[in-house]
Every structure is written in structure tokens, then in C-alpha cells.
Enzyme design. Structure first.
Site, short mmCIF file in Angstrom:
data_model
loop_
_atom_site.label_atom_id
_atom_site.label_comp_id
_atom_site.label_asym_id
_atom_site.label_seq_id
_atom_site.Cartn_x
_atom_site.Cartn_y
_atom_site.Cartn_z
N TRP A 1 0.85 -1.19 0.00
CA TRP A 1 0.00 0.00 0.00
C TRP A 1 0.88 1.24 0.00
O TRP A 1 1.85 1.33 0.75
CB TRP A 1 -0.90 -0.01 1.24
CG TRP A 1 -1.72 1.22 1.43
CD1 TRP A 1 -2.71 1.69 0.62
CD2 TRP A 1 -1.65 2.14 2.54
NE1 TRP A 1 -3.26 2.83 1.15
CE2 TRP A 1 -2.63 3.13 2.32
CE3 TRP A 1 -0.86 2.21 3.69
CZ2 TRP A 1 -2.84 4.19 3.20
CZ3 TRP A 1 -1.07 3.26 4.56
CH2 TRP A 1 -2.04 4.23 4.33
N ASP B 1 0.80 -8.86 0.96
CA ASP B 1 -0.52 -8.26 0.99
C ASP B 1 -0.65 -7.13 -0.02
O ASP B 1 0.26 -6.30 -0.18
CB ASP B 1 -0.80 -7.70 2.38
CG ASP B 1 -2.15 -7.00 2.45
OD1 ASP B 1 -3.17 -7.71 2.49
OD2 ASP B 1 -2.19 -5.76 2.46
N TYR C 1 -5.05 -0.44 -4.73
CA TYR C 1 -3.73 0.16 -4.55
C TYR C 1 -3.14 0.54 -5.90
O TYR C 1 -2.89 -0.32 -6.75
CB TYR C 1 -2.77 -0.81 -3.85
CG TYR C 1 -3.16 -1.18 -2.44
CD1 TYR C 1 -4.14 -0.48 -1.74
CD2 TYR C 1 -2.54 -2.25 -1.79
CE1 TYR C 1 -4.49 -0.83 -0.44
CE2 TYR C 1 -2.88 -2.59 -0.49
CZ TYR C 1 -3.85 -1.89 0.17
OH TYR C 1 -4.19 -2.25 1.46
N SER D 1 -11.63 -6.31 6.44
CA SER D 1 -10.70 -5.27 6.86
C SER D 1 -11.48 -4.03 7.29
O SER D 1 -12.35 -3.55 6.55
CB SER D 1 -9.74 -4.90 5.71
OG SER D 1 -8.88 -3.86 6.07
N ASN E 1 12.64 -4.31 9.44
CA ASN E 1 11.29 -4.65 9.89
C ASN E 1 11.17 -6.14 10.19
O ASN E 1 10.52 -6.54 11.16
CB ASN E 1 10.27 -4.25 8.82
CG ASN E 1 10.16 -2.75 8.65
OD1 ASN E 1 10.51 -1.99 9.55
ND2 ASN E 1 9.69 -2.32 7.50
#
Length: 342
Positions: free
Chosen positions: A21, A49, A54, A151, A296
């Protein structure tokens, strides 16, 4: 990279999910996206994902191209449907028409025969829930979708869908919920988390870094970094700038010694915090650089002591938002911890 069970389903997902995203198709080009995907795979990330909306399909196309040559059965690909993908009256929502057409389009862009987890991106007030559920169930029966999710739905909306699925005798059921969730934005905790724990629905938490705020890159009283989302093109600045404020940024700086004492960076602390919460299966994290992906990923597998969790709460204090009424409004509601930049 460790893996967790998604709710009570048999599906295993990596603790960190690579999401695209506001990155693929907007902030990064093909080669940059490919390098980030490679870094994710090298870090042991197996879940990816995306969504049809997007970059209006460009994100799915880039992800599909980047994953070519990777054994499909080793991957978990999640995508979403509901938000507008065109100007027509049926180019949005959760009608049977839009779900079926959007799924076929996503499959083409992703270059795959099936989507592992297909999620309703938002709740559609216009469409009967039974129409949506039957369409999703048909996709599962056809083998085009393996699991279903939602979501940014409220607890009553999720509960109504579960009840309706039971009344209709549908074999497929909701196994995932993808909410915004981080140290600051905890609105799912009062209602949604207890419901999901009871019903066996796992959380795929997005924005664990609060759009980069919890990485510490935005220092109080400083100019934003040139390569940050706050100074990027596309829609990114409108999302990030609304939450950057002096009080918030000062509090984030106060988290730095807590992270250091745990041997973590601020970003890793933020990811470890989300993974420490009940019901969370994976955190969805985006990146524009391979180095960010690596950092991350190393935030996974780092359990936090109760004392660390308590100190985080003490530092953030009133900046923490737990109002369940704000579920499904994250695109419009200004979080309680957002303050003026001055």
C-alpha cells in the site's frame, strides 16, 4: 522468520507480511519494488498483501511480476475488494458483480490461479450481507480463493456476517481481520479482539509503525527527511502529515531508551509490540528500500517483557486511542494523538 496460525484456520503466515500500500505503483518503480520483494523473501517473509485499489491495480501487477519464479505453494498472497476501482456505479462495493469481476482482474494482475486470503476491504452498507457472503463462498468453491477475511469492519458487522454465514449453511467462513493497529491506535482492543478470539479470527495488523511515526525518523522540531513518506509524492503526505505533531514526536523519542534496553530499534520495538498482542497472526509492513525490509523483519521473534509493555503505556499515556467507535473510520478520523506541528 517464525510463522503463526491464522486464527483457527490451518493456514500459516509469516509473522511479518510484506504489504505494498502506498509503495508499489506510487512511490517505487518496478526495479525498486523487485529489490524489496527479494529482500522480503531473503528475510523469510512468505506472506504478501495487496489490494485491487492500490495504485488502481498497478500494485497488484508489480507484486505479481516480482513473485514470478517463486514456488507458488510457498507463498501466501492476500488481496482485497470493495473500494472504487473505476468510475462506474458497479466499480465499487461488495455486490456479487463487483466481487466476481474484481477477483478475476486481481488474478490476472497477480499472475496466479488463486488468492490465498481474499478480504472485504470495507463494509458495504448498500449490499445485503448474504449476497456478499454467497459470492465469496462461490469463489472458494471454484478454487479461486482459499480463505476469506475482512478489513476495518466493526465488531457488530463481523458478528452479523458470522451469524448470516451460519444461517445460510456456507462452508467458508471469515478467518482473518485486517485492522490498523499499533502502540497508538488500539481501537480494536475493546470489542473486535475479544470477538475475534472467541470466533477464531486472526489479526493481520497493518500500519504497525503508524505510517513511519514510530520509527523515530520524524524528530520534534526538525525538517522531515527528504526520502520519507511525509515528503513523498502521491497520497502518502496526506496520510502521514495529519498525524505528525510535537507532543507525539516527543513521546516517540522517549521510547528510544526503552527500545535500546531491549536491543531493538524503535521500528523493531513497534513491530514486536503488535506481535505481542492477543490474536495477532502477522504485521503488514511496507517498504521503499530493501534495508527497511530487513530491519522490519528482525522485529519479529522478539517477545517483550511485561515491564517493557508497561513502560510503553506510561510514555504514550493519553496519546493512546482505544475508542471502538472509530473502527472503519481510520481514513477520515483524525486520531486523538494527532497534534499541530507547531
Amino acid at each position: 522468520m517464525e510463522h503463526r496460525q491464522l486464527g483457527r484456520s490451518g493456514l500459516m503466515v509469516s509473522e511479518v507480511t510484506y504489504g505494498n500500500w502506498l509503495t508499489h505503483g506510487e512511490l517505487t518503480g518496478r526495479e525498486q519494488a523487485l529489490s524489496c520483494i527479494r529482500a522480503a523473501l531473503d528475510a523469510g517473509i512468505t506472506a504478501f498483501d495487496t489490494a485491487d485499489v492500490y495504485a488502481q491495480g498497478a500494485a497488484e501487477e508489480l507484486l505479481g511480476a516480482s513473485l514470478q519464479g517463486v514456488r507458488r505453494s510457498s507463498l501466501v498472497i492476500t488481496s482485497k475488494v470493495c473500494l472504487p476501482t473505476g468510475d462506474g456505479p458497479n466499480d465499487r462495493g461488495l455486490s456479487r458483480k463487483h466481487i466476481m469481476e474484481s477477483c478475476e482482474a486481481s488474478l490476472r494482475r497477480l499472475r496466479t490461479d488463486y488468492i490465498d486470503v481474499y478480504q472485504a476491504h470495507r463494509f458495504d452498507e448498500r449490499t445485503p450481507v448474504e449476497e456478499t457472503l454467497v459470492a465469496f463462498d462461490d469463489l472458494v468453491r471454484q478454487g479461486k480463493v482459499l480463505y476469506l477475511g475482512v478489513s476495518e469492519w466493526t465488531a457488530p458487522q463481523i458478528e452479523s456476517a458470522l451469524t448470516m454465514a451460519g444461517e445460510l449453511g456456507l462452508r467458508s467462513r471469515i478467518v482473518s481481520n485486517q485492522p490498523q493497529y499499533n502502540m497508538l491506535w488500539r481501537i480494536i482492543e475493546p470489542e473486535i479482539v475479544p470477538l475475534c478470539l472467541r470466533e477464531g479470527i486472526g489479526q493481520l495488523a497493518f500500519q504497525p509503525l503508524a505510517q513511519g511515526v514510530l520509527t523515530g525518523k520524524y524528530g520534534p522540531g526538525q525538517d522531515w527527511p527528504e526520502d520519507s513518506r511525509a515528503n513523498a509524492g502521491g497520497r502518502a503526505p496526506s496520510f502521514i502529515n495529519r498525524v505528525l505533531g510535537r507532543e507525539l514526536l516527543s513521546s516517540v523519542e522517549s521510547l528510544r531508551p526503552i527500545a535500546a534496553a531491549s536491543g531493538l530499534s524503535l521500528a523493531q520495538l513497534a513491530i514486536a509490540w503488535v506481535l505481542s498482542r492477543p490474536g495477532v497472526a502477522s504485521v503488514v509492513v511496507g517498504a521503499t528500500k530493501p534495508e527497511q525490509v530487513k530491519e522490519n523483519a528482525t522485529g519479529a521473534g522478539k517477545p517483550l517483557e511485561e515491564d517493557v509493555l508497561r513502560r510503553i503505556d506510561e510514555v504514550l499515556g493519553d496519546l493512546i486511542d482505544c475508542d471502538p467507535a472509530k473502527t472503519a473510520q481510520m481514513m477520515a478520523v483524525k486520531p486523538a494523538w494527532a497534534r499541530s506541528r507547531s
